[in-house]
Enzyme design. Sequence first.
Site, PDB file in Angstrom:
ATOM      1  N   CYS A   1     -15.466 -25.530 -60.150  1.00  0.00           N
ATOM      2  CA  CYS A   1     -16.651 -24.529 -60.753  1.00  0.00           C
ATOM      3  C   CYS A   1     -17.312 -24.088 -59.619  1.00  0.00           C
ATOM      4  CB  CYS A   1     -17.401 -25.061 -61.896  1.00  0.00           C
ATOM      5  SG  CYS A   1     -18.735 -23.870 -62.423  1.00  0.00           S
TER       6      CYS A   1
ATOM      7  N   CYS B   1      -8.867 -45.430 -29.083  1.00  0.00           N
ATOM      8  CA  CYS B   1      -8.157 -44.474 -28.583  1.00  0.00           C
ATOM      9  C   CYS B   1      -6.692 -44.435 -28.864  1.00  0.00           C
ATOM     10  CB  CYS B   1      -8.177 -44.228 -27.009  1.00  0.00           C
ATOM     11  SG  CYS B   1      -7.782 -42.525 -26.559  1.00  0.00           S
TER      12      CYS B   1
ATOM     13  N   CYS C   1     -14.971 -16.947 -64.321  1.00  0.00           N
ATOM     14  CA  CYS C   1     -14.046 -17.066 -63.446  1.00  0.00           C
ATOM     15  C   CYS C   1     -12.930 -17.675 -64.085  1.00  0.00           C
ATOM     16  CB  CYS C   1     -14.332 -17.547 -62.277  1.00  0.00           C
ATOM     17  SG  CYS C   1     -14.719 -19.372 -62.236  1.00  0.00           S
TER      18      CYS C   1
ATOM     19  N   ASN D   1     -13.082 -44.621 -34.668  1.00  0.00           N
ATOM     20  CA  ASN D   1     -12.331 -43.810 -33.628  1.00  0.00           C
ATOM     21  C   ASN D   1     -11.554 -42.829 -34.154  1.00  0.00           C
ATOM     22  OD1 ASN D   1     -11.534 -42.930 -31.007  1.00  0.00           O
ATOM     23  ND2 ASN D   1     -12.182 -44.821 -30.108  1.00  0.00           N
TER      24      ASN D   1
ATOM     25  N   ASN E   1     -13.894 -49.935 -26.302  1.00  0.00           N
ATOM     26  CA  ASN E   1     -13.077 -49.013 -26.703  1.00  0.00           C
ATOM     27  C   ASN E   1     -11.594 -49.392 -27.219  1.00  0.00           C
ATOM     28  OD1 ASN E   1     -11.407 -46.658 -27.431  1.00  0.00           O
ATOM     29  ND2 ASN E   1     -12.276 -45.484 -25.854  1.00  0.00           N
ATOM     30  N   PHE E   2     -11.367 -49.961 -28.173  1.00  0.00           N
ATOM     31  CA  PHE E   2     -10.049 -50.495 -28.612  1.00  0.00           C
ATOM     32  C   PHE E   2      -9.619 -49.383 -29.800  1.00  0.00           C
ATOM     33  CE2 PHE E   2     -11.618 -55.223 -28.273  1.00  0.00           C
ATOM     34  CZ  PHE E   2     -11.709 -54.921 -26.838  1.00  0.00           C
TER      35      PHE E   2
ATOM     36  N   ASN F   1      -7.815 -34.124 -30.508  1.00  0.00           N
ATOM     37  CA  ASN F   1      -7.952 -34.124 -28.916  1.00  0.00           C
ATOM     38  C   ASN F   1      -7.005 -34.995 -28.373  1.00  0.00           C
ATOM     39  OD1 ASN F   1      -9.420 -36.463 -27.503  1.00  0.00           O
ATOM     40  ND2 ASN F   1     -10.080 -36.731 -29.683  1.00  0.00           N
TER      41      ASN F   1
ATOM     42  N   CYS G   1      -7.566 -27.254 -65.448  1.00  0.00           N
ATOM     43  CA  CYS G   1      -7.457 -28.537 -66.570  1.00  0.00           C
ATOM     44  C   CYS G   1      -6.075 -27.984 -67.120  1.00  0.00           C
ATOM     45  CB  CYS G   1      -8.555 -28.221 -67.482  1.00  0.00           C
ATOM     46  SG  CYS G   1      -8.449 -29.510 -68.874  1.00  0.00           S
TER      47      CYS G   1
HETATM   48  C1  LIG Z   1     -12.618 -34.810 -27.176  1.00  0.00           C
HETATM   49  C2  LIG Z   1     -12.981 -36.028 -27.493  1.00  0.00           C
HETATM   50  C3  LIG Z   1     -13.111 -37.190 -26.609  1.00  0.00           C
HETATM   51  C4  LIG Z   1     -13.375 -38.584 -27.303  1.00  0.00           C
HETATM   52  N1  LIG Z   1     -13.358 -39.468 -26.084  1.00  0.00           N
HETATM   53  C5  LIG Z   1     -13.857 -40.707 -26.682  1.00  0.00           C
HETATM   54  C6  LIG Z   1     -13.829 -41.704 -25.616  1.00  0.00           C
HETATM   55  O1  LIG Z   1     -13.568 -41.423 -24.419  1.00  0.00           O
HETATM   56  N2  LIG Z   1     -14.012 -43.006 -26.080  1.00  0.00           N
HETATM   57  C7  LIG Z   1     -14.173 -43.077 -27.282  1.00  0.00           C
HETATM   58  O2  LIG Z   1     -14.462 -44.478 -27.693  1.00  0.00           O
HETATM   59  N3  LIG Z   1     -14.015 -42.270 -28.163  1.00  0.00           N
HETATM   60  C8  LIG Z   1     -13.987 -41.137 -27.974  1.00  0.00           C
HETATM   61  N4  LIG Z   1     -13.786 -39.904 -28.924  1.00  0.00           N
HETATM   62  C9  LIG Z   1     -13.884 -40.438 -30.464  1.00  0.00           C
HETATM   63  C10 LIG Z   1     -15.431 -39.987 -30.516  1.00  0.00           C
HETATM   64  O3  LIG Z   1     -16.195 -41.088 -29.905  1.00  0.00           O
HETATM   65  C11 LIG Z   1     -15.584 -40.638 -32.243  1.00  0.00           C
HETATM   66  O4  LIG Z   1     -15.287 -41.932 -32.529  1.00  0.00           O
HETATM   67  C12 LIG Z   1     -14.828 -39.857 -33.094  1.00  0.00           C
HETATM   68  O5  LIG Z   1     -14.653 -38.353 -32.663  1.00  0.00           O
HETATM   69  C13 LIG Z   1     -15.370 -39.498 -34.608  1.00  0.00           C
HETATM   70  O6  LIG Z   1     -16.620 -39.010 -34.753  1.00  0.00           O
HETATM   71  P1  LIG Z   1     -17.030 -37.592 -34.989  1.00  0.00           P
HETATM   72  O7  LIG Z   1     -15.988 -37.272 -36.219  1.00  0.00           O
HETATM   73  O8  LIG Z   1     -18.408 -37.341 -35.006  1.00  0.00           O
HETATM   74  O9  LIG Z   1     -16.206 -36.650 -33.716  1.00  0.00           O
HETATM   75  C14 LIG Z   1     -13.555 -38.823 -28.233  1.00  0.00           C
HETATM   76  C15 LIG Z   1     -13.542 -37.785 -29.354  1.00  0.00           C
HETATM   77  C16 LIG Z   1     -13.286 -36.398 -28.990  1.00  0.00           C
HETATM   78  C17 LIG Z   1     -13.311 -35.280 -29.912  1.00  0.00           C
HETATM   79  S1  SF4 Z   2     -17.528 -23.033 -66.169  1.00  0.00           S
HETATM   80 FE1  SF4 Z   2     -17.427 -22.695 -63.972  1.00  0.00          FE
HETATM   81  S2  SF4 Z   2     -15.358 -22.712 -63.480  1.00  0.00           S
HETATM   82 FE2  SF4 Z   2     -15.330 -22.488 -65.601  1.00  0.00          FE
HETATM   83  S3  SF4 Z   2     -15.369 -20.186 -66.025  1.00  0.00           S
HETATM   84 FE3  SF4 Z   2     -17.379 -20.645 -66.123  1.00  0.00          FE
HETATM   85  S4  SF4 Z   2     -18.060 -20.534 -63.890  1.00  0.00           S
HETATM   86 FE4  SF4 Z   2     -15.683 -20.360 -63.946  1.00  0.00          FE
END
Ligand SMILES: Cc1cc2nc3c(=O)[nH]c(=O)nc-3n(C[C@H](O)[C@H](O)[C@H](O)COP(=O)(O)O)c2cc1C
Ligand code: SF4
Lengths: 446, 444
Positions: free
Chosen positions: A417, A134, A344, A199, A131-132, A73, A351
Amino acid sequence: MADLSIEMCGIKSPNPFWLGSGPPTNSGEQVMRAFDAGWGGAVWKTLGEPIVNVSSRLGAIDYAGARMMGLNNIELITDRPLETNLKEMYAVKKAYPHHALIASLMVETKEQWRDIIKRSEDAGADGLELNFGCPHGMCERGMGSAVGQEPRVLAEITSWVKEYAQVPVLVKLTPNVGDILVPGKAAVEGGADGLSLINTIKSIIGVNLDTLIPMPTVGSQSSQGGYCGPAVKPIALHMVGALARDPGVTIPISAIGGISDWRDAAEFLALGATSVQVCTAVMHEGYRIVEDMIEGLNYYLDAGGLASVTDLVGKALPGFTEWGELDLNYNVIAKIDSETCIGCQLCYVACLDGAHQCIHTDQGPCSAYHGEPDHGAHPRDVVQPPIWHQNGGGADTHVPFVDEQECIGCNLCKLVCPVPGCITMEEVPTSAGKESWNDRLAKGLA
Amino acid sequence: MSVEQPAWKALPDDRAEFQFADAKPAFSDAEAVIEANRCLYCYDAPCIKACPAGIDIPAFIKKIATGNIRGSAKTIFKSNMLGVSTARVCPVDVLCVGACVLNDLNEQPIRIGRLQRYATDETLEAESRADWDLFTPKAAIGKRVALVGAGPAALACAAHLVLEGVTAVIYEKDDRPGGLNLTGVAPYKLQSEAALAEAKWLLRNGVQLKTGVQVGRDIELDQLIKQYDAVFIGVGLGADKALGIPGEDGPGVWGGSGLIRKIKNDPAFELPDDVQAIVVIGGGNTAIDIARELAMLGVPDVKMLYRRTVGEMPGYGHELQGARKYGVRLLERLTPTAVIRDGGRVTAFRATSTASGVATDYPCDWVVVAIGQEKHAVHLADGIEVDEKGRMVVDPQTRRTGHSKVYAGGDCINGGQEVVNAATDGREAAFAMLRSWDIAPELA
Ligand SMILES: Cc1cc2nc3c(=O)[nH]c(=O)nc-3n(C[C@H](O)[C@H](O)[C@H](O)COP(=O)(O)O)c2cc1C
Ligand code: SF4
Ligand SMILES: Cc1cc2nc3c(=O)[nH]c(=O)nc-3n(C[C@H](O)[C@H](O)[C@H](O)COP(=O)(O)OP(=O)(O)OC[C@H]3O[C@@H](n4cnc5c(N)ncnc54)[C@H](O)[C@@H]3O)c2cc1C
Ligand code: SF4
Ligand code: SF4
């Protein structure tokens, strides 16, 4: 039923599931619906000086047909008036006094910090999150990750905040650093009561090959954005674990990054987090996912005989160590269950091309194909072409064979697998005791 | 908790139903997770709306995907106590699966029934494990309810009542509980062992079961109304209807549901070798079921005779397709005229074309009459009425009859629908009784 309630540096919450700062915590109406759905706390969308957001602002990568494995984002902090946000926070706290309501803040000068802290506390915030982190837009203005990447500045701003704040202060860390311990310890030094991480990660989600403009596109351009969602979970797990096990980090952690279900949450708790925050998963499927998170975690704790969620915190830390401490005498080898194998041969090619040439499509030792077993130490100029492919029939005759002398136990075959439980890694008993690289160094053997 | 389990006579071995394999076998763990992850987790999902019990389908599927199988089962049972049997017997193609949004994406819709079976089977297996109790019954509240019949409707009703601390006593005329799940539903969908295991699970929280007691014969409904705080009637339907044509009485002519019951439960039933051709009369699901079962048991020539056209058949199209795969043929626009016998033995079935008026003899060794079942008449008491089709009249929300203490549900109010409808009626009647006593049911 286990007790899911937590207290994190003085902030009480009915359960460890909080909404991370972002679009799901944009407004009071949303946060109230989230609390009704079961969320225990919410970190409000970051408050600060007025900004303008762009359109469009999100991009994602899909993987093998599954949507939004990773999300990126270029949204900044809130674009709603501060007054509106504070009014709504006040209303939420009044209606939900027992939920955790945390104000995320990002401003520049000491005076601005003092002012916004006072107003957030007046609005009823149970805690502040700085928020350190972004990685786009705000850092160019000397805020967000620009602070998070500069330990000295981070510690100083944290200490300003602590000077004014009456409520607990969490510092939200950026993962865009070489070593997470550096900003983590700087926050501790600045007096933080807790840490939140991660973040988002600086990223470009893709390039539109028709227009040759990176995504997400704003007119004819784009910019680097912050990466999050399921794909970032391993990075976040490591950073949380690294901080949690460090003796210098004595404050609790709120874990963020790719948490989508109760299993993800349990893993972060086991690696030392006290609460977890979710953003992307809610953006994808809505507040309703918390029902399964609560129930699933509860049943998991019950099954493990844990009476409280706090009993899970840090349970996986003793098993997380430095590479130099790992036992060099420990060995596993792959075993294929011919009953469930569907033939498969993905393990075989993995390997052969991607590991150590220990799986064969026909019964027989490695020596039939590439000389005596030697774990790849000697030249391989006599490798036979895989002509034995041609005698394959149904799944039964397609069951590959692991040369146990050669297998170095890397896990790759098991990972590729498609049949769960078909390939297992079995320990090879040894009479040799544990010996790590560090042991060897100490004995002068390495 | 140690509540005594009601006991009943074990089913005899050696039943013809063992010759039927599962039409939709259980998912393995891997299959279930892959299928669960295909579900889009729709919001306001059409599959929920198409489920007569209103199960939160996306939620229970999501829980399979996250490994919360116990929670998944809880989500199912909360809305449908008959989750084990309905997972196998629901006509999903015309219900949830038919409504799945993936149909519009040119993809195979989610196999909801089999996922439901995966989650609920786990519960029966874990039944003895203390850590798997899904619902905790509340302390006794001093209310007593009598239930007539131990079919899906009454079992669901009783299971909900005991959770709220109500004493529930079921009166069943047969030797065993289960109703048509035990005696009627096709054995390639649900076998008797599974039906009984489910009944046992439903009774586990202290429901009392009195078998071999026929209300109206051994005890009067009025008596139950006097002795109990409320009565639930779930008697289902009565005997197979007869055609009323010449030659019908005598050996070789069977009622549809009666013959199915023999196949499922009667060890003495054996298909004679000289029965090579069978005519099945009717166009409903019972007719299709018995035709398919006979074909699967090895009868080479099974014909269904229906008086109108295939488009007008009350039976499901997908069920007819299923029967055709085993060689069942459908002949349309034929009015039953006579059973032709030679020295007592059936030799043919005479039917008259509604188009041409011409009568034709269809050679056969057996005739199966599956044109519907009679309604029960045991339940008439003060204020209880039946409509012109013999169905008990109830309030559509509460399932209460004209008598303030008497509720009814299942086939006896709808004239013969599905197990899931019966289970939903039982649930709603239980909730309505509780509400009439100012108790808000927890699972509502
Ligand atoms: C669209 C969007 C906006 C965000 N805005 C903020 C924000 O304003 N302040 C902040 O601290 N983190 C912001 N984040 C970060 C999220 O709080 C979070 O740290 C990050 O997305 C990782 O978590 P997740 O994998 O659950 O999304 C934002 C994330 C997204 C996707
Ligand atoms: S062991 Fe798993 S990855 Fe290997 S042939 Fe059989 S199903 Fe496929
Ligand atoms: C051949 C056949 C196939 C079917 N296949 C399916 C299917 O695939 N899927 C599906 O969903 N539905 C199917 N159904 C319908 C389904 O079985 C019924 O809708 C459901 O069982 C109705 O439940 P119930 O509790 O109302 O009645 P029943 O299941 O009929 O149970 C009524 C019970 O009451 C008892 N009883 C009756 N009178 C008295 C009395 N006076 N005193 C005491 N006890 C009494 C009976 O012995 C019986 O045990 C099928 C029905 C038939 C006949
Ligand atoms: S999700 Fe809502 S705000 Fe975003 S583009 Fe779609 S309609 Fe617009
Ligand atoms: S409609 Fe289909 S995809 Fe959507 S929730 Fe229901 S089963 Fe899943």
